[in-house]
Structures are given as C-alpha cells and as structure tokens.
Motif scaffolding. Structure first.
Motif, PDB file in Angstrom:
ATOM      1  N   ASN A  77       0.828  -1.212   0.000  1.00 26.08           N
ATOM      2  CA  ASN A  77       0.000   0.000   0.000  1.00 26.08           C
ATOM      3  C   ASN A  77       0.863   1.263   0.000  1.00 26.08           C
ATOM      4  OD1 ASN A  77      -2.587  -1.267   0.032  1.00 26.08           O
ATOM      5  ND2 ASN A  77      -2.353  -1.680   2.218  1.00 26.08           N
ATOM      6  N   PHE A  78       1.969   1.227   0.715  1.00 23.08           N
ATOM      7  CA  PHE A  78       2.860   2.394   0.726  1.00 23.08           C
ATOM      8  C   PHE A  78       3.527   2.580  -0.630  1.00 23.08           C
ATOM      9  CE2 PHE A  78       2.517   1.231   5.185  1.00 23.08           C
ATOM     10  CZ  PHE A  78       2.319   2.468   5.799  1.00 23.08           C
ATOM     11  N   ARG A  79       3.878   1.473  -1.288  1.00 23.30           N
ATOM     12  CA  ARG A  79       4.450   1.580  -2.638  1.00 23.30           C
ATOM     13  C   ARG A  79       3.424   2.156  -3.605  1.00 23.30           C
ATOM     14  NH1 ARG A  79       6.041  -3.843  -1.349  1.00 23.30           N
ATOM     15  NH2 ARG A  79       8.204  -3.933  -0.602  1.00 23.30           N
ATOM     16  N   ALA A  80       2.171   1.721  -3.454  1.00 18.81           N
ATOM     17  CA  ALA A  80       1.123   2.247  -4.325  1.00 18.81           C
ATOM     18  C   ALA A  80       0.883   3.730  -4.053  1.00 18.81           C
ATOM     19  CB  ALA A  80      -0.172   1.458  -4.114  1.00 18.81           C
ATOM     20  N   ALA A  81       0.934   4.128  -2.778  1.00 18.96           N
ATOM     21  CA  ALA A  81       0.721   5.540  -2.438  1.00 18.96           C
ATOM     22  C   ALA A  81       1.839   6.407  -2.994  1.00 18.96           C
ATOM     23  CB  ALA A  81       0.619   5.699  -0.920  1.00 18.96           C
ATOM     24  N   LEU A  82       3.083   5.974  -2.807  1.00 20.88           N
ATOM     25  CA  LEU A  82       4.216   6.757  -3.297  1.00 20.88           C
ATOM     26  C   LEU A  82       4.352   6.689  -4.813  1.00 20.88           C
ATOM     27  CD1 LEU A  82       6.862   5.849  -0.551  1.00 20.88           C
ATOM     28  CD2 LEU A  82       5.485   7.931  -0.746  1.00 20.88           C
ATOM     29  N   GLY A  83       3.693   5.719  -5.438  1.00 22.03           N
ATOM     30  CA  GLY A  83       3.704   5.633  -6.895  1.00 22.03           C
ATOM     31  C   GLY A  83       2.529   6.313  -7.554  1.00 22.03           C
ATOM     32  N   ASP A  84       1.636   6.878  -6.752  1.00 23.69           N
ATOM     33  CA  ASP A  84       0.460   7.580  -7.285  1.00 23.69           C
ATOM     34  C   ASP A  84       0.875   9.009  -7.638  1.00 23.69           C
ATOM     35  OD1 ASP A  84      -1.943   8.816  -7.813  1.00 23.69           O
ATOM     36  OD2 ASP A  84      -3.021   7.818  -6.189  1.00 23.69           O
ATOM     37  N   SER A  85       0.921   9.291  -8.932  1.00 21.70           N
ATOM     38  CA  SER A  85       1.391  10.608  -9.381  1.00 21.70           C
ATOM     39  C   SER A  85       0.458  11.733  -8.928  1.00 21.70           C
ATOM     40  CB  SER A  85       1.541  10.623 -10.900  1.00 21.70           C
ATOM     41  OG  SER A  85       0.290  10.319 -11.526  1.00 21.70           O
ATOM     42  N   GLU A  86      -0.840  11.481  -8.893  1.00 19.01           N
ATOM     43  CA  GLU A  86      -1.779  12.523  -8.482  1.00 19.01           C
ATOM     44  C   GLU A  86      -1.655  12.822  -6.989  1.00 19.01           C
ATOM     45  OE1 GLU A  86      -3.539  14.374 -10.406  1.00 19.01           O
ATOM     46  OE2 GLU A  86      -2.819  13.302 -12.164  1.00 19.01           O
ATOM     47  N   PHE A  87      -1.412  11.791  -6.191  1.00 18.48           N
ATOM     48  CA  PHE A  87      -1.205  11.987  -4.761  1.00 18.48           C
ATOM     49  C   PHE A  87       0.051  12.818  -4.514  1.00 18.48           C
ATOM     50  CE2 PHE A  87       0.386  10.116  -0.628  1.00 18.48           C
ATOM     51  CZ  PHE A  87      -0.527  10.794   0.175  1.00 18.48           C
ATOM     52  N   LEU A  88       1.118  12.520  -5.229  1.00 18.58           N
ATOM     53  CA  LEU A  88       2.360  13.293  -5.088  1.00 18.58           C
ATOM     54  C   LEU A  88       2.187  14.704  -5.643  1.00 18.58           C
ATOM     55  CD1 LEU A  88       5.006  10.582  -6.078  1.00 18.58           C
ATOM     56  CD2 LEU A  88       4.203  11.235  -3.797  1.00 18.58           C
ATOM     57  N   ALA A  89       1.388  14.851  -6.700  1.00 22.20           N
ATOM     58  CA  ALA A  89       1.123  16.189  -7.229  1.00 22.20           C
ATOM     59  C   ALA A  89       0.378  17.037  -6.205  1.00 22.20           C
ATOM     60  CB  ALA A  89       0.321  16.092  -8.528  1.00 22.20           C
ATOM     61  N   GLY A  90      -0.484  16.407  -5.392  1.00 21.18           N
ATOM     62  CA  GLY A  90      -1.162  17.134  -4.326  1.00 21.18           C
ATOM     63  C   GLY A  90      -0.175  17.683  -3.316  1.00 21.18           C
ATOM     64  N   PHE A  91       0.860  16.907  -2.994  1.00 25.44           N
ATOM     65  CA  PHE A  91       1.910  17.408  -2.108  1.00 25.44           C
ATOM     66  C   PHE A  91       2.620  18.601  -2.733  1.00 25.44           C
ATOM     67  CE2 PHE A  91       1.652  13.323   0.139  1.00 25.44           C
ATOM     68  CZ  PHE A  91       1.782  13.763   1.454  1.00 25.44           C
ATOM     69  N   GLY A  92       2.868  18.517  -4.042  1.00 28.23           N
ATOM     70  CA  GLY A  92       3.514  19.638  -4.716  1.00 28.23           C
ATOM     71  C   GLY A  92       2.690  20.910  -4.635  1.00 28.23           C
ATOM     72  N   ARG A  93       1.372  20.767  -4.762  1.00 23.45           N
ATOM     73  CA  ARG A  93       0.501  21.954  -4.680  1.00 23.45           C
ATOM     74  C   ARG A  93       0.517  22.561  -3.284  1.00 23.45           C
ATOM     75  NH1 ARG A  93      -3.019  18.262  -7.319  1.00 23.45           N
ATOM     76  NH2 ARG A  93      -3.091  18.604  -9.567  1.00 23.45           N
ATOM     77  N   VAL A  94       0.408  21.720  -2.251  1.00 22.57           N
ATOM     78  CA  VAL A  94       0.374  22.290  -0.898  1.00 22.57           C
ATOM     79  C   VAL A  94       1.736  22.848  -0.499  1.00 22.57           C
ATOM     80  CG1 VAL A  94      -1.559  20.862  -0.135  1.00 22.57           C
ATOM     81  CG2 VAL A  94       0.764  20.023   0.168  1.00 22.57           C
ATOM     82  N   PHE A  95       2.833  22.271  -1.017  1.00 20.90           N
ATOM     83  CA  PHE A  95       4.155  22.838  -0.734  1.00 20.90           C
ATOM     84  C   PHE A  95       4.286  24.217  -1.367  1.00 20.90           C
ATOM     85  CE2 PHE A  95       6.084  18.381  -0.138  1.00 20.90           C
ATOM     86  CZ  PHE A  95       5.858  18.447   1.230  1.00 20.90           C
ATOM     87  N   LEU A  96       3.881  24.327  -2.633  1.00 16.68           N
ATOM     88  CA  LEU A  96       3.907  25.631  -3.294  1.00 16.68           C
ATOM     89  C   LEU A  96       2.979  26.610  -2.596  1.00 16.68           C
ATOM     90  CD1 LEU A  96       4.826  27.393  -5.683  1.00 16.68           C
ATOM     91  CD2 LEU A  96       2.942  26.419  -7.022  1.00 16.68           C
ATOM     92  N   PHE A  97       1.838  26.125  -2.215  1.00 17.57           N
ATOM     93  CA  PHE A  97       0.867  26.925  -1.471  1.00 17.57           C
ATOM     94  C   PHE A  97       1.491  27.456  -0.175  1.00 17.57           C
ATOM     95  CE2 PHE A  97      -2.350  27.267   1.809  1.00 17.57           C
ATOM     96  CZ  PHE A  97      -3.438  27.858   1.192  1.00 17.57           C
TER      97      PHE A  97
END
Length: 315
Positions: A77-97
């Motif tokens: 499940n952790f591999r799937a979470a870290l491999g989810d591009s949209e989930f990681l893109a959400g982190f990118g948005r909140v970091f920029l935010f």
C-alpha cells in the motif's frame, strides 16, 4: 488513656482516606482528557497503521460465492501511495501553497500585532476584534462567500474589474490555488495576530524604556527588540501554519463545486478521501494518511530544531 487511644485510632483512617483522595484528585481531572485522547487520536492512529499493512485480495471470478479476503500485504500500500502521481502532485501543490501563503499570512499578522502594540493605533480592542472576526467564521462558510466573489457572472468584484477593462478569472487553472490561499490567509491572520500580540504584551516595559533612553525610535525597537524576543512564538505559529497547510481540505473542496480546475485529489487530504470513499480502498487510504502524517512530522521536527538552534546560546 484508653479513651484517648481509641479516639486516635478512630481519627486515623479518615485522615488517610482524605490524603488518598487528595492524591487521586489530579488523576480524576485528567482522566476525561486521557480517555478522549486515547479514543479519538491514539486508537484511530494505531488502527490506520495496522490497516495500512493489509489489503483486500480477490481470488477467481467470485463465482464460487466467496468474497474478497483481507490479507497481509506488507508495504504494498505504501508503494502504491508513493507511486500515485496525483497523490504526489497534491503534495507539490500544498508545498507551493505553503511557501507563498504562510510567509504572507504570518507577515501580515506580525505587522498588525506590532501596530496594535504601538502607540499608532487607537481603539486597540476594536481593531483586534475586526481583524480576528474572520477566524470566527467557519472555513466552509468563508469558502462559500469567497466562491461567490470569485465566480464570473455573479461576482461584483469580477464585474467591476471587467467594467474597467481588466479580465479576471479567479478560478482559472493558474489562479485557483492562489484564490484558495487568499481564503485561508483572510481566515487565519486574526488568530495568529492575537498569539503574536500576546507575546508582545509579555515583554517587560523596562526594555522599551531603556531602548528609548539610548535613542532608539519606534521602528528600531520593533525590529531590534520586539521581533527577536517574540521569535519563538513566531516559529510556533509557523509550525501550526505548516501543519494546517498540509491538511488543506475545506477550501478546495468547496470551490471544487464551482470549477473543474479543482480535482478530487487536488490536495493530499482530498486524495485520501477519494481513495477511501469512491475507490473503496480503506487500506490504501490508511497508507496515504500515514505518509501525510510522516511528512507533517518531519517538517514539524525541522521547524522545532530550527527553533531550538535560535534559542540556544552561541559559544
């Protein structure tokens, strides 16, 4: 003598009982908090950690009447979470935010706190109330109000800008993130201002008097005395703002109903909700929640370490 001894024995146990009650009283007062803490924080956290290592397995075509079974899957499940591009893109948005919104919000809160603490502002209590009032409005309601001001065709702000020749689309792909940032900034300046103002009020007035005797003006006192002394409090508000940024949910979820430029996995929290409800994968959602918690913990420890390095004396 016998009567005195018997009276002493009779008086002994109640005193011991009173001492026992006095010793147990603090635990009785703390017990409700501990119970709620264990029930609503520790237990869900442990459940999420355990669930993240399991998954639903389906065998065959399901024609034999057997449904999916819960099996141990390790770190899949952790591999799937870290491999989810949209989930990681959400982190990118909140970091920029957070890189933009947190400094702007804390900067404005600091300016307001310094102004109210100075002699330049009259009616200090009224000014504090006006600045703090937006925090009293629930985040969902604030997002709805701002959504009305952002939406073309009904917004008086957009209509006014168009009347003067300015084409503004606050819900466009390149601006919707900053429209959300405006909502959160407007909502949380007040509470951070109150925290910083309370720290300014704790500074002894003797320090200011000594600085004025040395010829320091108001700006020099603010930058050279007030700001360094409230730096730990400023870092505390920064820590809380960073954690709040990573948990961003209400504002984009409300604006999502007004524009297609806010996706269902726009932020990590929204992605977790999408996977857990629409995707019906609670185990993957638990793993994604653990990843979000670890990132929040790492950033919190980084800010706390920076705070300790500022407080430690230089050798």
């Amino acid at each position: 003598m016998t009567s005195f001894t018997s009276a002493r024995k009779a008086a002994g146990p109640p005193r011991r009982r009173n001492r026992g009650r006095a010793r147990s009283a603090p635990y009785l007062f703390v017990a409700p908090f501990v119970a709620l803490f264990l029930a609503f924080l520790v237990a869900p956290t442990l459940y999420a950690i355990v669930s993240s290592f399991f998954g639903m397995r389906r065998s065959g075509l399901g024609l034999d009447g057997e449904g999916p079974s819960l099996e141990f899957v390790g770190f899949d499940n952790f591999r799937a979470a870290l491999g989810d591009s949209e989930f990681l893109a959400g982190f990118g948005r909140v970091f920029l935010f957070g890189i933009v919104q947190v400094p702007v919000m804390l900067g404005l809160a600091l300016v307001f706190a310094l102004l109210i603490d100075s002699a330049l502002v009259r009616f200090k209590k009224s000014v504090q109330l006006v600045i703090f009032l937006p925090y009293a409005i629930p985040g969902v309601v604030a997002a709805l109000l701002w959504g009305f001001l952002y939406q073309p065709g009904v917004s008086p702000v957009v209509g006014f800008l168009e009347s003067v020749g300015v084409q503004a689309d606050f819900l466009a792909p390149g601006t919707v993130l900053w429209s959300i940032a405006n909502v959160t900034t407007w909502s949380y300046i007040g509470v951070n201002m109150v925290i910083l103002f309370a720290a300014l009020q704790a500074i002894p007035t003797d320090v200011y008097e000594a600085a004025r005797l040395d010829g320091a003006g108001g700006l020099r006192i603010a930058l050279g005395i007030k700001l360094p002394l409230i730096l730990p409090t400023l870092l505390l508000t920064c820590l809380m703002s960073i954690i709040g940024t990573l948990q961003l949910f209400n504002e984009p979820e409300v604006l999502r109903s007004l524009t297609s430029n806010v996706s269902s996995d726009f932020t990590p929290n929204m992605a977790i909700l999408e996977v857990t409800t629409m995707g019906n994968n609670r185990n993957l959602g638990a793993a994604m929640a653990i990843v979000l918690a670890v990132v929040s913990l790492v950033l919190s420890l980084a800010v706390s370490r920076f705070d300790r390095s500022k407080e430690s004396p230089k050798r």
